[in-house]
Design a protein around this motif. Sequence first.
Motif, PDB file in Angstrom:
ATOM      1  N   THR A  96       0.431  -5.875  -2.574  1.00 36.93           N
ATOM      2  CA  THR A  96       0.341  -4.434  -2.810  1.00 36.93           C
ATOM      3  C   THR A  96      -0.530  -3.763  -1.748  1.00 36.93           C
ATOM      4  O   THR A  96      -0.179  -2.700  -1.211  1.00 36.93           O
ATOM      5  CB  THR A  96      -0.224  -4.159  -4.215  1.00 36.93           C
ATOM      6  OG1 THR A  96       0.633  -4.785  -5.177  1.00 36.93           O
ATOM      7  CG2 THR A  96      -0.330  -2.677  -4.507  1.00 36.93           C
ATOM      8  N   VAL A  97      -1.668  -4.382  -1.436  1.00 35.85           N
ATOM      9  CA  VAL A  97      -2.570  -3.842  -0.418  1.00 35.85           C
ATOM     10  C   VAL A  97      -1.874  -3.800   0.943  1.00 35.85           C
ATOM     11  O   VAL A  97      -1.903  -2.782   1.642  1.00 35.85           O
ATOM     12  CB  VAL A  97      -3.877  -4.661  -0.353  1.00 35.85           C
ATOM     13  CG1 VAL A  97      -4.695  -4.318   0.884  1.00 35.85           C
ATOM     14  CG2 VAL A  97      -4.692  -4.440  -1.618  1.00 35.85           C
ATOM     15  N   LEU A  98      -1.247  -4.907   1.336  1.00 36.06           N
ATOM     16  CA  LEU A  98      -0.593  -4.968   2.642  1.00 36.06           C
ATOM     17  C   LEU A  98       0.578  -3.996   2.729  1.00 36.06           C
ATOM     18  O   LEU A  98       0.781  -3.341   3.765  1.00 36.06           O
ATOM     19  CB  LEU A  98      -0.137  -6.393   2.945  1.00 36.06           C
ATOM     20  CG  LEU A  98      -1.266  -7.419   3.089  1.00 36.06           C
ATOM     21  CD1 LEU A  98      -0.689  -8.819   3.221  1.00 36.06           C
ATOM     22  CD2 LEU A  98      -2.186  -7.078   4.251  1.00 36.06           C
ATOM     23  N   SER A  99       1.328  -3.877   1.666  1.00 34.34           N
ATOM     24  CA  SER A  99       2.434  -2.923   1.631  1.00 34.34           C
ATOM     25  C   SER A  99       1.910  -1.501   1.835  1.00 34.34           C
ATOM     26  O   SER A  99       2.471  -0.725   2.607  1.00 34.34           O
ATOM     27  CB  SER A  99       3.181  -3.037   0.307  1.00 34.34           C
ATOM     28  OG  SER A  99       4.184  -2.063   0.222  1.00 34.34           O
ATOM     29  N   GLY A 100       0.838  -1.179   1.165  1.00 40.73           N
ATOM     30  CA  GLY A 100       0.247   0.152   1.288  1.00 40.73           C
ATOM     31  C   GLY A 100      -0.245   0.459   2.691  1.00 40.73           C
ATOM     32  O   GLY A 100      -0.286   1.614   3.108  1.00 40.73           O
ATOM     33  N   LEU A 101      -0.601  -0.592   3.430  1.00 43.41           N
ATOM     34  CA  LEU A 101      -1.063  -0.433   4.809  1.00 43.41           C
ATOM     35  C   LEU A 101       0.086  -0.530   5.815  1.00 43.41           C
ATOM     36  O   LEU A 101      -0.135  -0.401   7.018  1.00 43.41           O
ATOM     37  CB  LEU A 101      -2.111  -1.506   5.138  1.00 43.41           C
ATOM     38  CG  LEU A 101      -3.427  -1.413   4.369  1.00 43.41           C
ATOM     39  CD1 LEU A 101      -4.261  -2.683   4.571  1.00 43.41           C
ATOM     40  CD2 LEU A 101      -4.210  -0.175   4.808  1.00 43.41           C
TER      41      LEU A 101
END
Length: 186
Positions: A96-101
Amino acid sequence: MTTLDNRPNTALLVVDVQQGVVEEAHERDAVVANIAGLVDKARRDRIPVVWVRHSDAQLVKGSEEWEIVPELTPGIGEPVIEKNYGDSFEDTILETVLSGLGVGRLVIVGAESDACIRSTLHGAFVRGYDATLVGDAHTTGDQTAWGAPPPAQVIAHTNLYWTYQTAPGRTAGTVDAAHVDFGRTL
């Protein structure tokens, strides 16, 4: 060349560089210094730095051993992902974090070479990420008492092994810290 749509960015993923994990690790100080240099470079290049921290029965959350080594400090706003399994993606918010970035390429450093590093590399690769291992910025402890090769051989084998990984639409490889280019894939 990631297979993830609309994910053109790169992130530095710092895995388990915790006091209890690397305390007696092979070439600990040199590896931590290489990681610190990469963290500084990523920050200068405006590349996201994402930290991962492990906990389990032997590495108790909140203990001194669980803390990230004092030479490395997550910056304000840099995500710190808590995990309980070898693969940093397993049952965490990392994806989720990487997708958001917008991240589709990971440059991976940390510990331990033959456990969480290998698990995370494979976890990233099978999920569609390009995954670059920094060969002189990961380490492991001595597990020879349990039949493992000496740490230097484990590290060398992990570097060799990851150098030749292939899969459709993704890149993998190993590079030394001095040659990390956050702006391009291998």
